[in-house]
Design an enzyme around this catalytic site. Structure first.
Site, PDB file in Angstrom:
ATOM      1  N   PHE A   1    -103.886  -1.216 -70.839  1.00  0.00           N
ATOM      2  CA  PHE A   1    -105.042  -1.459 -69.979  1.00  0.00           C
ATOM      3  C   PHE A   1    -104.647  -1.545 -68.511  1.00  0.00           C
ATOM      4  O   PHE A   1    -103.604  -2.112 -68.172  1.00  0.00           O
ATOM      5  CB  PHE A   1    -105.697  -2.811 -70.324  1.00  0.00           C
ATOM      6  CG  PHE A   1    -106.275  -2.923 -71.698  1.00  0.00           C
ATOM      7  CD1 PHE A   1    -107.604  -2.608 -71.936  1.00  0.00           C
ATOM      8  CD2 PHE A   1    -105.496  -3.383 -72.761  1.00  0.00           C
ATOM      9  CE1 PHE A   1    -108.152  -2.756 -73.211  1.00  0.00           C
ATOM     10  CE2 PHE A   1    -106.035  -3.518 -74.030  1.00  0.00           C
ATOM     11  CZ  PHE A   1    -107.364  -3.204 -74.258  1.00  0.00           C
ATOM     12  N   ASP A   2    -105.521  -1.051 -67.650  1.00  0.00           N
ATOM     13  CA  ASP A   2    -105.582  -1.500 -66.257  1.00  0.00           C
ATOM     14  C   ASP A   2    -106.092  -2.951 -66.296  1.00  0.00           C
ATOM     15  O   ASP A   2    -106.525  -3.428 -67.353  1.00  0.00           O
ATOM     16  CB  ASP A   2    -106.531  -0.582 -65.486  1.00  0.00           C
ATOM     17  CG  ASP A   2    -106.902  -1.119 -64.120  1.00  0.00           C
ATOM     18  OD1 ASP A   2    -105.977  -1.405 -63.332  1.00  0.00           O
ATOM     19  OD2 ASP A   2    -108.109  -1.272 -63.852  1.00  0.00           O
ATOM     20  N   PHE A   3    -106.078  -3.653 -65.164  1.00  0.00           N
ATOM     21  CA  PHE A   3    -106.548  -5.050 -65.212  1.00  0.00           C
ATOM     22  C   PHE A   3    -107.857  -5.253 -64.446  1.00  0.00           C
ATOM     23  O   PHE A   3    -108.903  -5.459 -65.056  1.00  0.00           O
ATOM     24  CB  PHE A   3    -105.475  -6.007 -64.685  1.00  0.00           C
ATOM     25  CG  PHE A   3    -105.835  -7.447 -64.961  1.00  0.00           C
ATOM     26  CD1 PHE A   3    -105.686  -7.973 -66.236  1.00  0.00           C
ATOM     27  CD2 PHE A   3    -106.343  -8.261 -63.963  1.00  0.00           C
ATOM     28  CE1 PHE A   3    -106.050  -9.285 -66.522  1.00  0.00           C
ATOM     29  CE2 PHE A   3    -106.709  -9.566 -64.229  1.00  0.00           C
ATOM     30  CZ  PHE A   3    -106.564 -10.087 -65.512  1.00  0.00           C
TER      31      PHE A   3
ATOM     32  N   LEU B   1    -106.629   2.676 -70.728  1.00  0.00           N
ATOM     33  CA  LEU B   1    -107.997   2.409 -70.300  1.00  0.00           C
ATOM     34  C   LEU B   1    -108.016   1.910 -68.861  1.00  0.00           C
ATOM     35  O   LEU B   1    -107.230   1.024 -68.497  1.00  0.00           O
ATOM     36  CB  LEU B   1    -108.643   1.332 -71.188  1.00  0.00           C
ATOM     37  CG  LEU B   1    -108.894   1.677 -72.646  1.00  0.00           C
ATOM     38  CD1 LEU B   1    -107.639   1.453 -73.486  1.00  0.00           C
ATOM     39  CD2 LEU B   1    -110.034   0.834 -73.208  1.00  0.00           C
TER      40      LEU B   1
ATOM     41  N   ASP C   1    -110.766   1.665 -65.007  1.00  0.00           N
ATOM     42  CA  ASP C   1    -112.096   1.805 -64.409  1.00  0.00           C
ATOM     43  C   ASP C   1    -112.100   2.647 -63.144  1.00  0.00           C
ATOM     44  O   ASP C   1    -113.152   2.844 -62.537  1.00  0.00           O
ATOM     45  CB  ASP C   1    -112.670   0.419 -64.081  1.00  0.00           C
ATOM     46  CG  ASP C   1    -111.924  -0.251 -62.935  1.00  0.00           C
ATOM     47  OD1 ASP C   1    -110.676  -0.352 -63.019  1.00  0.00           O
ATOM     48  OD2 ASP C   1    -112.565  -0.657 -61.951  1.00  0.00           O
TER      49      ASP C   1
END
Length: 212
Positions: free
Chosen positions: A6-8, A160, A162
């Protein structure tokens, strides 16, 4: 698929508003400059310390960086809400045997504040921050490091994020790349580089992994 990375900010936690507040405070105090959310997003890439050193006209960088972290920590619990759905997602992934990682441009110091405040410390097998790489996203260096640490191939991992930079980095690393739009504040509304999938709900992502 063996690993989920993941991105954070904007992906695992709705931390962008507290980031914006901290940057706004720093630029107002040290440059007497009002910066917009859009201007701050344009600065994204380096860690918080890198953003300040690159964009602040006042050269009191160390003092400005300390103010950033002071605001970030002091206001975190007021602005960033615990997200039980995120915790449930991570718990389900762990229960189903996935290795979990974070690849973020954030500095380790701010990430540790967020993980502690949100109770997310125990979920991740590897964490790569902006302090751990020479080249930030969209360069895939951080994803490569995460894959190596997790001992999985690019075919066995999904990433993942955004932001446009997340998607480009994932594509460059040849991992399955997911655009997420499931938190209130995200960096990219429309991706120019098309992810393999886009999800506005965590349940949709779990169905993609055949967990639901």
């Amino acid at each position: 698929m063996k690993a989920v990375i993941f991105d954070f900010d904007g992906t695992l936690a709705d931390t962008l508003p507290v980031c914006f507040l901290a940057f706004e405070t720093v630029f107002k105090k040290f440059d007497n400059r009002e910066v917009t959310t859009e201007e701050i997003i344009e600065m994204f890439g380096p860690s918080e310390t890198g953003i300040i050193r690159k964009n602040l006209k006042n050269n009191n960088y160390d003092e400005a960086i300390e103010l950033y972290y002071e605001i970030y920590q002091d206001q975190h619990s007021n602005i960033v809400q615990n997200n039980e759905e995120i915790k449930t997602l991570l718990e389900q992934l762990k229960t189903n045997g996935y290795k979990l990682g974070i690849v973020t441009g954030k500095a380790r110091r701010s990430l540790d504040i967020s993980l502690d405040c949100l109770g997310l410390n125990t979920f991740f097998d590897v964490i790569i921050t902006g302090d751990d790489v020479e080249f930030q996203k969209p360069n895939p260096e951080g994803i490569y490091k995460a894959l190596e640490n997790l001992n999985v191939s690019h075919k066995e991992a999904v990433f993942l994020g955004d932001s446009e930079a997340d998607i480009i980095a994932g594509k460059e690393a040849s991992v399955t790349t997911i655009g997420v739009q499931w938190l209130p504040n995200i960096q990219t509304i429309e991706f120019k580089t098309q992810p393999d999938e886009i999800y506005s709900s965590m349940k949709g992502f779990l169905r993609f992994l055949s967990i639901l």
